[in-house]
Scaffold this motif. Structure first.
Motif, PDB file in Angstrom:
ATOM      1  N   HIS A 197      45.099  44.435  27.066  1.00  0.00           N
ATOM      2  CA  HIS A 197      45.361  43.809  25.961  1.00  0.00           C
ATOM      3  C   HIS A 197      46.320  44.591  24.998  1.00  0.00           C
ATOM      4  CE1 HIS A 197      41.830  41.533  27.394  1.00  0.00           C
ATOM      5  NE2 HIS A 197      42.158  40.727  26.480  1.00  0.00           N
TER       6      HIS A 197
ATOM      7  N   ILE B 282      42.449  43.917  18.088  1.00  0.00           N
ATOM      8  CA  ILE B 282      42.114  42.608  17.666  1.00  0.00           C
ATOM      9  C   ILE B 282      42.235  41.477  18.879  1.00  0.00           C
ATOM     10  CG2 ILE B 282      42.879  40.825  16.049  1.00  0.00           C
ATOM     11  CD1 ILE B 282      41.340  43.015  14.666  1.00  0.00           C
ATOM     12  N   HIS B 283      43.195  41.676  19.502  1.00  0.00           N
ATOM     13  CA  HIS B 283      43.722  40.976  20.689  1.00  0.00           C
ATOM     14  C   HIS B 283      42.543  41.034  21.714  1.00  0.00           C
ATOM     15  CE1 HIS B 283      46.495  40.243  24.333  1.00  0.00           C
ATOM     16  NE2 HIS B 283      45.976  38.965  24.154  1.00  0.00           N
TER      17      HIS B 283
ATOM     18  N   ILE C 181      39.254  41.956  21.475  1.00  0.00           N
ATOM     19  CA  ILE C 181      38.151  41.581  20.754  1.00  0.00           C
ATOM     20  C   ILE C 181      38.013  40.012  20.945  1.00  0.00           C
ATOM     21  CG2 ILE C 181      38.303  41.586  18.371  1.00  0.00           C
ATOM     22  CD1 ILE C 181      35.572  43.275  20.270  1.00  0.00           C
ATOM     23  N   PHE C 182      38.988  39.414  20.220  1.00  0.00           N
ATOM     24  CA  PHE C 182      38.945  38.121  20.261  1.00  0.00           C
ATOM     25  C   PHE C 182      38.882  37.270  21.725  1.00  0.00           C
ATOM     26  CE2 PHE C 182      40.486  38.099  15.793  1.00  0.00           C
ATOM     27  CZ  PHE C 182      39.821  36.923  15.183  1.00  0.00           C
ATOM     28  N   ASN C 183      39.447  37.947  22.598  1.00  0.00           N
ATOM     29  CA  ASN C 183      39.594  37.364  23.950  1.00  0.00           C
ATOM     30  C   ASN C 183      38.189  37.602  24.741  1.00  0.00           C
ATOM     31  OD1 ASN C 183      42.123  36.521  24.024  1.00  0.00           O
ATOM     32  ND2 ASN C 183      43.230  37.966  25.151  1.00  0.00           N
TER      33      ASN C 183
ATOM     34  N   PHE D 271      35.444  37.927  22.863  1.00  0.00           N
ATOM     35  CA  PHE D 271      34.445  36.661  22.283  1.00  0.00           C
ATOM     36  C   PHE D 271      34.543  35.319  22.839  1.00  0.00           C
ATOM     37  CE2 PHE D 271      33.814  39.381  18.415  1.00  0.00           C
ATOM     38  CZ  PHE D 271      32.502  39.651  18.582  1.00  0.00           C
ATOM     39  N   ALA D 272      35.816  34.948  23.394  1.00  0.00           N
ATOM     40  CA  ALA D 272      35.930  33.668  23.757  1.00  0.00           C
ATOM     41  C   ALA D 272      35.490  33.542  25.408  1.00  0.00           C
ATOM     42  CB  ALA D 272      37.411  33.361  23.711  1.00  0.00           C
TER      43      ALA D 272
ATOM     44  N   SER E  76      43.029  35.690  27.654  1.00  0.00           N
ATOM     45  CA  SER E  76      43.124  34.429  27.020  1.00  0.00           C
ATOM     46  C   SER E  76      43.695  33.346  28.412  1.00  0.00           C
ATOM     47  CB  SER E  76      44.144  34.196  26.118  1.00  0.00           C
ATOM     48  OG  SER E  76      45.320  34.773  26.537  1.00  0.00           O
TER      49      SER E  76
ATOM     50  N   THR F  92      47.332  27.212  19.395  1.00  0.00           N
ATOM     51  CA  THR F  92      47.277  28.452  19.374  1.00  0.00           C
ATOM     52  C   THR F  92      48.688  28.977  19.248  1.00  0.00           C
ATOM     53  OG1 THR F  92      45.220  28.431  20.771  1.00  0.00           O
ATOM     54  CG2 THR F  92      46.656  30.483  20.639  1.00  0.00           C
TER      55      THR F  92
ATOM     56  N   VAL G 228      49.386  31.317  16.155  1.00  0.00           N
ATOM     57  CA  VAL G 228      49.117  32.910  16.500  1.00  0.00           C
ATOM     58  C   VAL G 228      50.541  33.320  16.969  1.00  0.00           C
ATOM     59  CG1 VAL G 228      47.763  34.475  17.877  1.00  0.00           C
ATOM     60  CG2 VAL G 228      46.691  32.382  17.041  1.00  0.00           C
TER      61      VAL G 228
END
Length: 262
Positions: A71, A75-76, A78-80, A82-83, A134, A175, A179
């Protein structure tokens, strides 16, 4: 609205959720976190693992396996996480730990990565490097939405009926617009493989069940690995056979223990 009515952050519940994750899901999450930590003192790790089409040759095939785990920043990552975590958990609970491990360390990275490399090199004539889980998010979303499509083919947006299976494609487009620095082509490659998986055309990517059962039995994975999901849930239950009790829990059952799962 009072403060008491607001959702409360509960670290204990988060810890409990993480501990209950199936084995392979937990391992993949740990790999993503570990590689991100490794890039802090060793930034070259990110360059080593990212998928860069112009650099691809037989000596660079490791990138096809590593790029979903790499990653760009916290931020990149942690968002991935969670998803992808709940999607991975659901996939592993349905298909088993060995199947999940085989697919997500193999073809679920190499196939969309290989298609992306070919498109970038020979169609788009570009060299956009990509990384991140992602691609797995949209792969798993596409596979899940095809199940929903069978029971609920359409959803309404005002006066229009939109096919349910298009939901991941809409998310991919949104997205890409909202983004910065995301790859539309990379996400489409992941979604495409997810659709193929849901239709059953690439089920041959899974190792034969006979071999998987032999590995499970030979290595005693059900007994050794916590939260291991058996490939044969009909016989062993979702997480294997629970320990037998000296006091029968159900006198009508001929079995000594109880199963967890279907």
């Amino acid at each position: 609205m009072s403060m008491a009515s607001l959702p409360q952050f509960n670290p204990q519940r988060i810890r409990s959720y993480i501990l209950r994750l199936p084995f392979c899901t937990k391992a993949l999450v740990a790999a993503i976190l570990g590689l991100w930590v490794a890039t802090i003192p060793f930034p070259w790790v990110r360059e080593y693992g990212r998928l860069e089409p112009a650099k691809m040759d037989l000596t660079q095939m490791h990138r096809l396996n590593l790029f979903p785990l790499m990653h760009l920043n916290f931020i990149h990552m942690i968002f991935n996480l969670f998803a992808v975590t709940p999607l991975l958990e659901r996939f592993e609970s349905e298909f088993g730990t060995l199947v999940t491990l085989a697919l997500f360390t193999g073809p679920f990275g190499t196939i969309p990565g290989g298609v992306y490399t070919l498109l970038e090199n020979f169609v788009l004539r570009s060299n956009t490097a990509v990384m991140g889980a992602s691609i797995w998010v949209f792969l798993l979303l596409s596979a899940e939405v095809m199940k929903t499509h069978k029971t609920n083919p359409y959803f309404s947006v005002g006066p229009y009926k939109v096919p349910t299976w298009t939901t991941p494609l809409v998310l991919i487009v949104l997205t890409s617009i909202l983004v910065p620095h995301v790859s539309l082509v990379g996400h489409l490659c992941g979604a495409g493989l997810g659709y193929l998986w849901a239709t059953g055309y690439i089920k041959f990517l899974v190792p034969p069940e006979k071999i998987l059962r032999w590995i499970e039995t030979k290595l005693n994975l059900l007994g050794r690995l916590p939260h291991y999901v058996s490939v044969d849930q009909k016989t062993y239950g979702r997480y294997g056979v629970l320990p037998t009790s000296s006091v029968p829990l159900n006198t009508r059952s001929p079995e000594g223990g109880q199963r967890l799962g279907p």
